[in-house]
Design a protein around this motif. Sequence first.
Motif, PDB file in Angstrom:
ATOM      1  N   LEU A 113      36.475 -14.975  14.466  1.00 56.29           N
ATOM      2  CA  LEU A 113      35.331 -15.645  15.086  1.00 56.29           C
ATOM      3  C   LEU A 113      34.345 -14.642  15.694  1.00 56.29           C
ATOM      4  N   ILE A 114      34.866 -13.678  16.448  1.00 55.08           N
ATOM      5  CA  ILE A 114      33.996 -12.716  17.116  1.00 55.08           C
ATOM      6  C   ILE A 114      33.277 -11.852  16.087  1.00 55.08           C
ATOM      7  N   ALA A 115      34.005 -11.417  15.045  1.00 54.13           N
ATOM      8  CA  ALA A 115      33.398 -10.550  14.034  1.00 54.13           C
ATOM      9  C   ALA A 115      32.365 -11.292  13.188  1.00 54.13           C
ATOM     10  N   LYS A 116      32.604 -12.584  12.944  1.00 56.58           N
ATOM     11  CA  LYS A 116      31.704 -13.341  12.080  1.00 56.58           C
ATOM     12  C   LYS A 116      30.556 -14.014  12.831  1.00 56.58           C
ATOM     13  N   GLU A 117      30.748 -14.241  14.137  1.00 53.06           N
ATOM     14  CA  GLU A 117      29.766 -15.044  14.867  1.00 53.06           C
ATOM     15  C   GLU A 117      29.078 -14.306  16.020  1.00 53.06           C
ATOM     16  N   VAL A 118      29.718 -13.287  16.596  1.00 52.69           N
ATOM     17  CA  VAL A 118      29.168 -12.656  17.802  1.00 52.69           C
ATOM     18  C   VAL A 118      28.790 -11.204  17.571  1.00 52.69           C
ATOM     19  N   VAL A 119      29.787 -10.354  17.341  1.00 54.49           N
ATOM     20  CA  VAL A 119      29.506  -8.927  17.144  1.00 54.49           C
ATOM     21  C   VAL A 119      29.258  -8.691  15.653  1.00 54.49           C
ATOM     22  N   THR A 120      28.163  -9.205  15.170  1.00 54.25           N
ATOM     23  CA  THR A 120      27.793  -9.090  13.764  1.00 54.25           C
ATOM     24  C   THR A 120      26.749  -7.989  13.603  1.00 54.25           C
ATOM     25  N   PRO A 121      26.635  -7.417  12.407  1.00 55.21           N
ATOM     26  CA  PRO A 121      25.578  -6.421  12.178  1.00 55.21           C
ATOM     27  C   PRO A 121      24.194  -6.956  12.540  1.00 55.21           C
ATOM     28  N   HIS A 122      23.939  -8.216  12.202  1.00 57.22           N
ATOM     29  CA  HIS A 122      22.634  -8.809  12.513  1.00 57.22           C
ATOM     30  C   HIS A 122      22.394  -8.811  14.018  1.00 57.22           C
ATOM     31  N   ASN A 123      23.382  -9.258  14.793  1.00 55.63           N
ATOM     32  CA  ASN A 123      23.223  -9.312  16.253  1.00 55.63           C
ATOM     33  C   ASN A 123      23.116  -7.922  16.862  1.00 55.63           C
ATOM     34  N   ILE A 124      23.862  -6.970  16.305  1.00 55.90           N
ATOM     35  CA  ILE A 124      23.800  -5.596  16.806  1.00 55.90           C
ATOM     36  C   ILE A 124      22.408  -5.022  16.585  1.00 55.90           C
ATOM     37  N   ILE A 125      21.896  -5.195  15.375  1.00 57.59           N
ATOM     38  CA  ILE A 125      20.551  -4.683  15.060  1.00 57.59           C
ATOM     39  C   ILE A 125      19.508  -5.377  15.924  1.00 57.59           C
ATOM     40  N   ASP A 126      19.638  -6.687  16.055  1.00 56.37           N
ATOM     41  CA  ASP A 126      18.689  -7.447  16.878  1.00 56.37           C
ATOM     42  C   ASP A 126      18.733  -6.988  18.336  1.00 56.37           C
ATOM     43  N   SER A 127      19.949  -6.699  18.825  1.00 55.96           N
ATOM     44  CA  SER A 127      20.087  -6.242  20.204  1.00 55.96           C
ATOM     45  C   SER A 127      19.445  -4.878  20.411  1.00 55.96           C
ATOM     46  N   ILE A 128      19.621  -4.002  19.444  1.00 51.79           N
ATOM     47  CA  ILE A 128      19.028  -2.662  19.562  1.00 51.79           C
ATOM     48  C   ILE A 128      17.511  -2.739  19.514  1.00 51.79           C
ATOM     49  N   LEU A 129      16.990  -3.599  18.621  1.00 52.16           N
ATOM     50  CA  LEU A 129      15.534  -3.672  18.437  1.00 52.16           C
ATOM     51  C   LEU A 129      14.846  -4.506  19.504  1.00 52.16           C
ATOM     52  N   ARG A 130      15.563  -5.484  20.083  1.00 52.54           N
ATOM     53  CA  ARG A 130      14.894  -6.394  21.022  1.00 52.54           C
ATOM     54  C   ARG A 130      15.586  -6.483  22.383  1.00 52.54           C
ATOM     55  N   GLY A 131      16.697  -5.782  22.541  1.00 56.80           N
ATOM     56  CA  GLY A 131      17.462  -5.864  23.770  1.00 56.80           C
ATOM     57  C   GLY A 131      16.807  -5.128  24.922  1.00 56.80           C
ATOM     58  N   PRO A 132      17.491  -5.073  26.060  1.00 58.15           N
ATOM     59  CA  PRO A 132      16.916  -4.463  27.267  1.00 58.15           C
ATOM     60  C   PRO A 132      16.659  -2.972  27.138  1.00 58.15           C
ATOM     61  N   LEU A 133      17.310  -2.319  26.177  1.00 56.76           N
ATOM     62  CA  LEU A 133      17.129  -0.877  26.020  1.00 56.76           C
ATOM     63  C   LEU A 133      16.275  -0.528  24.808  1.00 56.76           C
ATOM     64  N   SER A 134      15.594  -1.517  24.256  1.00 56.17           N
ATOM     65  CA  SER A 134      14.860  -1.311  23.004  1.00 56.17           C
ATOM     66  C   SER A 134      13.707  -0.304  23.151  1.00 56.17           C
ATOM     67  N   ASP A 135      13.091  -0.227  24.331  1.00 51.15           N
ATOM     68  CA  ASP A 135      11.979   0.717  24.515  1.00 51.15           C
ATOM     69  C   ASP A 135      12.418   2.149  24.240  1.00 51.15           C
ATOM     70  N   ARG A 136      13.636   2.462  24.618  1.00 51.53           N
ATOM     71  CA  ARG A 136      14.136   3.819  24.383  1.00 51.53           C
ATOM     72  C   ARG A 136      14.331   4.084  22.894  1.00 51.53           C
ATOM     73  N   LEU A 137      14.774   3.045  22.183  1.00 59.54           N
ATOM     74  CA  LEU A 137      14.914   3.211  20.737  1.00 59.54           C
ATOM     75  C   LEU A 137      13.545   3.429  20.104  1.00 59.54           C
ATOM     76  N   PHE A 138      12.558   2.642  20.503  1.00 60.46           N
ATOM     77  CA  PHE A 138      11.225   2.788  19.928  1.00 60.46           C
ATOM     78  C   PHE A 138      10.661   4.173  20.204  1.00 60.46           C
ATOM     79  N   SER A 139      10.900   4.714  21.376  1.00 61.94           N
ATOM     80  CA  SER A 139      10.445   6.073  21.687  1.00 61.94           C
ATOM     81  C   SER A 139      11.116   7.080  20.758  1.00 61.94           C
TER      82      SER A 139
END
Length: 428
Positions: free
Chosen positions: A272-298
């Motif tokens: 359940l966790i691998a298919k619904e929560v900690v998924t590649p899509h959610n990880i990528i979305d978190s990096i690009l739009r999460g609270p630390l995304s500004d650092r990634l963009f820099s």
Amino acid sequence: MQTWSEIVVDVQQNWWLYASMPFVAAIIGYGTKIVAINMMFKPIEFLGIKPYLGWQGIVPRKAAIMAGIACDTMTTKLLRPEDIFNKLDPDRIAKEIEKPLLAAIEDITREVAAHYSPGLWEIAPESVKNKIIHRIQDEAPSIVSNIMNDIKSNLGTVFDLKDMVVTSLLRDKQLLNRIFLEAGSGEFRFIRNSGAFFGFGIGIVQAVTWALTHSPWVMPIFGLFTGWFTDWLALKMVFNPKNPTKYLGGLIQWQGLFLKRRHEVSTEYGRLIAKEVVTPHNIIDSILRGPLSDRLFSMVQKHVQLVVDEQSGIAKPFVVFAVGSGRYQEMKLLVAQEIIQRLPETLKNIEQYAEDAMDLERTLASKMTELSLEEFENLLHPAFQQDEWILITVGATLGFLVGELQVFVMEHLAHHAPTAAAVIHSVS
């Protein structure tokens, strides 16, 4: 109190009444469990008049607490960000997104150049345009690899696993429900069925008590006890005892069902966790739009702008002259921003590779076997502990009302059936 002969006559005349008592008690036990389980998870949103006149499922109502508890166990005991990213090969990722990235770079380069110097770009030889585009494209794979290596070296500054998990569960309360329901499917089935078995046993005692006393309080009190006791006992048996324990001189051995099913639960929870929560899509979305995304963009801007400078080559003086050094800096920034804007769509191409490489389902299931019994219990127990008293009280209340209904039915039959009249006469 009736004499033995009166009891025998009474049972013979009203055998259907006595025979029905265990079954009615079983229905009470089973029905109150269904109500209790539904009250844990439904409705998803508050139904009624806020704040007190209505109901919302306990899990969705306390979603923040539930998600936080689940997340604490997951991120401190089961998964670390390093476990996710160390299995990813930067060069393989660059290869997976090479085609869409190259196409994006060509489009972006043409758009940006035409925007900053439309006339000059249009009259520039196609060979010069292609040279600029191709030189940046040639470096695209290394940009991706460098960014990935940078992310892995500075993981704590660009990716917050706990925030991603909590955000995912709060955004989708239905998913939060499913995690508890599917991971604990065996436990919820046991709770429902045990209500019927325990209720049937209590119903037998109820029938004996009724035969001896014929008190109108027997039905509602036993109904209340059935609803309360079967709820309480079933919840206890799900999690206790933690270790296999023998009862009745060794005739019965019992271990809390959730702990006994540890292997099955671990497999289901990991899936359940691998298919619904900690998924590649959610990880990528978190990096690009999460609270630390500004650092990634820099980080991305730094790499992209560096490559633009390096690969402009002989065309750089031409570009700087055409647009001015200040505008040239703006252009580099715009190129980086355009690439970042297209990253979510581009990175979809790596999701299948990332899922296979990370193999989180197996990792989670394996790590769960290393948890202590107390830590393992905390995966599901919070769903029961929150407002547990409400569920038990509702079960007791429903049982009491059904008992009252039994008395009402018997009084009704007393006016239509002579055999029942004798019973009710002795009550009054």
